[in-house]
Design a protein around this motif. Sequence first.
Motif, PDB file in Angstrom:
ATOM      1  N   GLY A  79       0.820  -1.207   0.000  1.00 33.01           N
ATOM      2  CA  GLY A  79       0.000   0.000   0.000  1.00 33.01           C
ATOM      3  C   GLY A  79       0.848   1.248   0.000  1.00 33.01           C
ATOM      4  O   GLY A  79       2.023   1.223  -0.351  1.00 33.01           O
ATOM      5  N   THR A  80       0.243   2.358   0.434  1.00 39.79           N
ATOM      6  CA  THR A  80       0.944   3.633   0.525  1.00 39.79           C
ATOM      7  C   THR A  80       1.130   3.980   1.989  1.00 39.79           C
ATOM      8  O   THR A  80       0.183   3.966   2.761  1.00 39.79           O
ATOM      9  N   PHE A  81       2.367   4.287   2.370  1.00 41.33           N
ATOM     10  CA  PHE A  81       2.766   4.560   3.746  1.00 41.33           C
ATOM     11  C   PHE A  81       2.534   6.025   4.075  1.00 41.33           C
ATOM     12  O   PHE A  81       2.956   6.910   3.328  1.00 41.33           O
ATOM     13  N   TYR A  82       1.823   6.289   5.174  1.00 46.17           N
ATOM     14  CA  TYR A  82       1.609   7.662   5.635  1.00 46.17           C
ATOM     15  C   TYR A  82       2.014   7.769   7.101  1.00 46.17           C
ATOM     16  O   TYR A  82       1.642   6.924   7.907  1.00 46.17           O
ATOM     17  N   ARG A  83       2.743   8.836   7.452  1.00 45.36           N
ATOM     18  CA  ARG A  83       3.195   9.043   8.830  1.00 45.36           C
ATOM     19  C   ARG A  83       2.176   9.791   9.673  1.00 45.36           C
ATOM     20  O   ARG A  83       2.302   9.839  10.890  1.00 45.36           O
ATOM     21  N   CYS A 141       1.810   4.295  12.038  1.00 48.22           N
ATOM     22  CA  CYS A 141       1.610   4.863  10.709  1.00 48.22           C
ATOM     23  C   CYS A 141       0.276   4.378  10.175  1.00 48.22           C
ATOM     24  O   CYS A 141      -0.435   3.615  10.832  1.00 48.22           O
ATOM     25  N   ILE A 142      -0.037   4.803   8.967  1.00 48.79           N
ATOM     26  CA  ILE A 142      -1.220   4.314   8.239  1.00 48.79           C
ATOM     27  C   ILE A 142      -0.721   3.769   6.915  1.00 48.79           C
ATOM     28  O   ILE A 142       0.155   4.358   6.283  1.00 48.79           O
ATOM     29  N   GLU A 178      -2.396   2.806   3.321  1.00 50.65           N
ATOM     30  CA  GLU A 178      -3.601   2.810   2.497  1.00 50.65           C
ATOM     31  C   GLU A 178      -3.488   1.696   1.475  1.00 50.65           C
ATOM     32  O   GLU A 178      -2.507   1.593   0.736  1.00 50.65           O
ATOM     33  N   ALA A 179      -4.490   0.835   1.453  1.00 52.12           N
ATOM     34  CA  ALA A 179      -4.546  -0.248   0.480  1.00 52.12           C
ATOM     35  C   ALA A 179      -5.967  -0.318  -0.068  1.00 52.12           C
ATOM     36  O   ALA A 179      -6.911  -0.517   0.692  1.00 52.12           O
ATOM     37  N   MET A 180      -6.092  -0.100  -1.341  1.00 59.80           N
ATOM     38  CA  MET A 180      -7.385  -0.183  -2.022  1.00 59.80           C
ATOM     39  C   MET A 180      -8.428   0.733  -1.361  1.00 59.80           C
ATOM     40  O   MET A 180      -9.534   0.334  -1.050  1.00 59.80           O
ATOM     41  N   LYS A 181      -8.031   1.979  -1.112  1.00 58.06           N
ATOM     42  CA  LYS A 181      -8.882   3.021  -0.528  1.00 58.06           C
ATOM     43  C   LYS A 181      -9.278   2.749   0.922  1.00 58.06           C
ATOM     44  O   LYS A 181     -10.164   3.393   1.461  1.00 58.06           O
ATOM     45  N   LEU A 182      -8.626   1.781   1.566  1.00 53.34           N
ATOM     46  CA  LEU A 182      -8.840   1.525   2.988  1.00 53.34           C
ATOM     47  C   LEU A 182      -7.603   1.996   3.739  1.00 53.34           C
ATOM     48  O   LEU A 182      -6.478   1.677   3.360  1.00 53.34           O
ATOM     49  N   PHE A 183      -7.809   2.761   4.808  1.00 52.57           N
ATOM     50  CA  PHE A 183      -6.709   3.289   5.600  1.00 52.57           C
ATOM     51  C   PHE A 183      -6.546   2.410   6.835  1.00 52.57           C
ATOM     52  O   PHE A 183      -7.410   2.392   7.708  1.00 52.57           O
ATOM     53  N   ASN A 184      -5.442   1.673   6.887  1.00 52.44           N
ATOM     54  CA  ASN A 184      -5.185   0.715   7.957  1.00 52.44           C
ATOM     55  C   ASN A 184      -4.162   1.284   8.929  1.00 52.44           C
ATOM     56  O   ASN A 184      -3.024   1.554   8.537  1.00 52.44           O
ATOM     57  N   GLU A 185      -4.579   1.472  10.203  1.00 52.44           N
ATOM     58  CA  GLU A 185      -3.644   1.939  11.214  1.00 52.44           C
ATOM     59  C   GLU A 185      -2.738   0.782  11.601  1.00 52.44           C
ATOM     60  O   GLU A 185      -3.205  -0.306  11.918  1.00 52.44           O
ATOM     61  N   ILE A 186      -1.440   1.004  11.575  1.00 49.95           N
ATOM     62  CA  ILE A 186      -0.464  -0.011  11.950  1.00 49.95           C
ATOM     63  C   ILE A 186      -0.027   0.307  13.377  1.00 49.95           C
ATOM     64  O   ILE A 186       0.535   1.373  13.633  1.00 49.95           O
ATOM     65  N   GLU A 187      -0.314  -0.613  14.291  1.00 47.73           N
ATOM     66  CA  GLU A 187      -0.008  -0.413  15.703  1.00 47.73           C
ATOM     67  C   GLU A 187       1.226  -1.196  16.097  1.00 47.73           C
ATOM     68  O   GLU A 187       1.514  -2.257  15.535  1.00 47.73           O
ATOM     69  N   SER A 188       1.920  -0.687  17.084  1.00 50.92           N
ATOM     70  CA  SER A 188       3.106  -1.354  17.605  1.00 50.92           C
ATOM     71  C   SER A 188       2.706  -2.597  18.400  1.00 50.92           C
ATOM     72  O   SER A 188       1.681  -2.604  19.079  1.00 50.92           O
ATOM     73  N   ALA A 245       4.119   9.068   2.246  1.00 51.63           N
ATOM     74  CA  ALA A 245       3.342   9.024   0.995  1.00 51.63           C
ATOM     75  C   ALA A 245       4.030   8.198  -0.091  1.00 51.63           C
ATOM     76  O   ALA A 245       3.767   8.394  -1.276  1.00 51.63           O
ATOM     77  N   SER A 246       4.892   7.274   0.307  1.00 47.33           N
ATOM     78  CA  SER A 246       5.557   6.424  -0.684  1.00 47.33           C
ATOM     79  C   SER A 246       4.945   5.021  -0.672  1.00 47.33           C
ATOM     80  O   SER A 246       4.428   4.572   0.347  1.00 47.33           O
ATOM     81  N   PRO A 247       5.009   4.324  -1.793  1.00 41.33           N
ATOM     82  CA  PRO A 247       4.485   2.952  -1.825  1.00 41.33           C
ATOM     83  C   PRO A 247       5.396   2.016  -1.033  1.00 41.33           C
ATOM     84  O   PRO A 247       6.617   2.193  -1.022  1.00 41.33           O
ATOM     85  N   VAL A 248       4.781   1.051  -0.345  1.00 41.68           N
ATOM     86  CA  VAL A 248       5.539   0.034   0.383  1.00 41.68           C
ATOM     87  C   VAL A 248       5.061  -1.350  -0.040  1.00 41.68           C
ATOM     88  O   VAL A 248       3.912  -1.525  -0.439  1.00 41.68           O
ATOM     89  N   GLU A 249       5.962  -2.298   0.050  1.00 45.83           N
ATOM     90  CA  GLU A 249       5.670  -3.682  -0.287  1.00 45.83           C
ATOM     91  C   GLU A 249       5.364  -4.468   0.980  1.00 45.83           C
ATOM     92  O   GLU A 249       5.715  -4.048   2.081  1.00 45.83           O
TER      93      GLU A 249
END
Length: 160
Positions: free
Chosen positions: A91-95, A118-119, A121-131, A145-149
């Motif tokens: 998806g796309t990585f957002y801080r 961070c968040i 975004e994958a397929m218009k869904l914003f997924n919060e990534i928790e520690s 705002a960069s793509p991540v694998e």
Amino acid sequence: MDIKQIQDLIRFVSKSGVNEVSIEQNDFKITIKTNQAPTYVTAGVPPAQPMYEHAPVAASSVPAAIAETAPTVAPVADTSHYITVRSPMIGTFYRSSTPEKPMFVNVGDEIKPGTVLCIIEAMKLFNEIESEVSGRIVKILADNASPVEYDQPLFLVEPI
């Protein structure tokens, strides 16, 4: 089929080059299509990999022939005692949640399990990534705002 299995299936489709996958179960049907040229592959869903692991000891990935001709570089800092937080999806990585809001975490911030890092975004869904660990952010490895694998390192955390 739960969300984890669907995410694994999406990862499989994006990495394998398959154009379309359809799965039909009792009261559930899913079809995943891509815009790639068709490639026919028969395979199962890959097993899930852990999202957190200790960072590997720095090792050179440069072939020996090139390493011999390369100029000498200062030794890389030992990161073996850090925990690597990896991306659980493509998806796309957002801080931060919006450009106007502050970043979720910065270098030097102390985190604990449940802290939003961070968040993605994958397929218009914003997924919060928790520690899932306690520690201090040592390095942020992805650009905003960069793509991540899938499984790409995002943060280095020093355990506390």
